[in-house]
Design a protein around this motif. Structure first.
Motif, mmCIF file in Angstrom:
data_model
loop_
_atom_site.group_PDB
_atom_site.id
_atom_site.type_symbol
_atom_site.label_atom_id
_atom_site.label_comp_id
_atom_site.label_asym_id
_atom_site.label_seq_id
_atom_site.Cartn_x
_atom_site.Cartn_y
_atom_site.Cartn_z
ATOM 1 N N HIS A 42 -116.144 -28.176 70.311
ATOM 2 C CA HIS A 42 -116.990 -28.004 69.134
ATOM 3 C C HIS A 42 -117.287 -29.338 68.459
ATOM 4 O O HIS A 42 -118.344 -29.494 67.819
ATOM 5 C CB HIS A 42 -116.303 -27.048 68.146
ATOM 6 C CG HIS A 42 -117.085 -26.789 66.899
ATOM 7 N ND1 HIS A 42 -116.795 -27.410 65.701
ATOM 8 C CD2 HIS A 42 -118.144 -25.983 66.650
ATOM 9 C CE1 HIS A 42 -117.641 -26.994 64.767
ATOM 10 N NE2 HIS A 42 -118.464 -26.138 65.314
ATOM 11 N N ARG A 168 -107.597 -30.549 57.304
ATOM 12 C CA ARG A 168 -108.694 -31.054 56.475
ATOM 13 C C ARG A 168 -108.566 -32.560 56.278
ATOM 14 O O ARG A 168 -109.571 -33.283 56.343
ATOM 15 C CB ARG A 168 -108.682 -30.343 55.110
ATOM 16 C CG ARG A 168 -109.810 -30.778 54.181
ATOM 17 C CD ARG A 168 -109.719 -30.051 52.837
ATOM 18 N NE ARG A 168 -110.844 -30.369 51.979
ATOM 19 C CZ ARG A 168 -110.915 -31.428 51.190
ATOM 20 N NH1 ARG A 168 -109.896 -32.289 51.154
ATOM 21 N NH2 ARG A 168 -111.981 -31.650 50.443
ATOM 22 N N GLU A 186 -116.640 -25.919 57.978
ATOM 23 C CA GLU A 186 -116.256 -25.078 59.117
ATOM 24 C C GLU A 186 -115.581 -25.878 60.225
ATOM 25 O O GLU A 186 -114.929 -25.293 61.096
ATOM 26 C CB GLU A 186 -117.459 -24.313 59.675
ATOM 27 C CG GLU A 186 -118.590 -25.164 60.205
ATOM 28 C CD GLU A 186 -119.679 -25.398 59.165
ATOM 29 O OE1 GLU A 186 -120.824 -25.657 59.578
ATOM 30 O OE2 GLU A 186 -119.379 -25.345 57.951
ATOM 31 N N THR A 187 -115.702 -27.199 60.202
ATOM 32 C CA THR A 187 -115.043 -27.996 61.236
ATOM 33 C C THR A 187 -113.538 -27.804 61.168
ATOM 34 O O THR A 187 -112.904 -27.405 62.151
ATOM 35 C CB THR A 187 -115.395 -29.481 61.080
ATOM 36 O OG1 THR A 187 -115.099 -29.913 59.737
ATOM 37 C CG2 THR A 187 -116.854 -29.742 61.385
ATOM 38 N N LEU A 189 -111.898 -25.633 59.348
ATOM 39 C CA LEU A 189 -111.526 -24.220 59.294
ATOM 40 C C LEU A 189 -111.501 -23.606 60.694
ATOM 41 O O LEU A 189 -110.625 -22.783 61.008
ATOM 42 C CB LEU A 189 -112.494 -23.453 58.388
ATOM 43 C CG LEU A 189 -112.397 -23.798 56.898
ATOM 44 C CD1 LEU A 189 -113.503 -23.100 56.110
ATOM 45 C CD2 LEU A 189 -111.021 -23.436 56.340
ATOM 46 N N LEU A 190 -112.442 -24.009 61.553
ATOM 47 C CA LEU A 190 -112.429 -23.528 62.935
ATOM 48 C C LEU A 190 -111.210 -24.056 63.676
ATOM 49 O O LEU A 190 -110.523 -23.315 64.395
ATOM 50 C CB LEU A 190 -113.709 -23.960 63.654
ATOM 51 C CG LEU A 190 -113.846 -23.512 65.114
ATOM 52 C CD1 LEU A 190 -113.890 -21.994 65.212
ATOM 53 C CD2 LEU A 190 -115.104 -24.122 65.735
#
Length: 289
Positions: A42, A168, A186-187, A189-190
């Motif tokens: 990702h 984070r 979302e980086t 969090l994924l």
């Protein structure tokens, strides 16, 4: 469908389901993108389409990460040697005989093992925060190296690296205040969703412990640099507090022609400087052939 569009695929390799992203024309030069901790392919979601008009790109998820298989620690040898073997087998399964390597974090010891074993297959190296020298190890590593010597005593400290606060921090540390709004939440969090899967903490703890053995093969990596002089582009966050800037500059020791760029950011440089890195890679691969 346009070949420039990213395709999301899975193939069985050595009994594991390996997920990978692919874009570009397979007849064009290939760049294999190898991610680090705690992320997945990702991290290359924007870089892949930025280069797919001119290059063929393959970005796998390592076993235990992303969408690839994540067997429990008693069902798979979670070591960097084993992750390398799986990656080599994936490249063979996909029929990739010649390729450049993009190395980030964990991707560096995996990709450089491949390069030392198959120097004739590697057309060049792109390195982002991936050590091949002892230079650049920061105080971030103190707990990890202590854990390598005494897992029981130091496990509570390294488990803190698996929390959402730590994930984070990996994305935001060293990033100038005016660039923080480039980092999509979302980086991390994924990535955290992957870390929080049942059994994944044990996988990561095993890889933390195994990382010490990467340092043992640094002399092999450096010998490969000296003997084969692979074209090398280094794009590294100047303020990375995991792999410090000295780790980037060390590549020039054995690769005097290496192109080294220290960018005004932290560990995940693609998040803030993706367009700049894409331009550097495009120009570099054109020169490297």
């Amino acid at each position: 469908m346009s070949l420039s569009a990213t395709r999301h695929r899975t193939v069985e390799v050595q009994g594991q389901q390996i997920f990978y992203r692919e874009a570009g024309d397979p007849t064009r030069p290939t760049l294999v993108l190898l991610h680090g901790f705690p992320t997945s392919s990702h991290m290359f979601r924007d870089l892949i389409p930025a280069l797919a008009d001119e290059y063929h790109l393959i970005a796998p998820d390592h076993v235990g990460f992303g969408q690839s298989s994540a067997p429990p620690v008693d069902g798979f040898d979670y070591s960097f040697d084993r992750l390398t073997t799986v990656t080599e087998a994936l490249l063979d399964t996909l029929g990739l005989d010649r390729f450049a390597l993009y190395l980030h974090d964990y991707g560096a010891p995996i990709g450089l093992r491949i390069a030392t074993r198959h120097p004739d297959r590697v057309t060049g190296l792109v390195v982002q925060s991936g050590n091949a020298y002892l230079d650049g190890f920061t105080p971030f590593w103190d707990a990890l190296f202590a854990h390598a010597k005494d897992r029981t005593t130091h496990e509570p400290a390294v488990r803190r690296l698996l929390t959402v606060e730590a994930t984070r921090w990996q994305y935001t540390h060293g990033v100038p205040t005016d660039l923080l709004d480039r980092i999509a939440p979302e980086t991390w969090l994924l990535d955290q969703a992957g870390l929080d899967r049942p059994g994944n903490a044990e996988i990561q703890l095993q890889l933390f412990w195994d990382y010490q053995f990467n340092l043992d093969v640094y002399p092999d990596f450096q010998r490969y640099f000296r003997e084969h002089q692979p074209p090398t582009l280094v794009t590294w966050g100047r303020h990375d507090e995991i792999f410090g800037a000295a780790g980037a500059e060390a590549y020039a020791r054995d690769l005097p022609e290496a192109e080294i760029h220290l960018l005004d950011t932290g560990h995940f440089a693609l998040e803030t400087h993706g367009a700049e890195i894409a331009d550097l890679i495009r120009a570099f691969l054109r020169r490297a052939g």
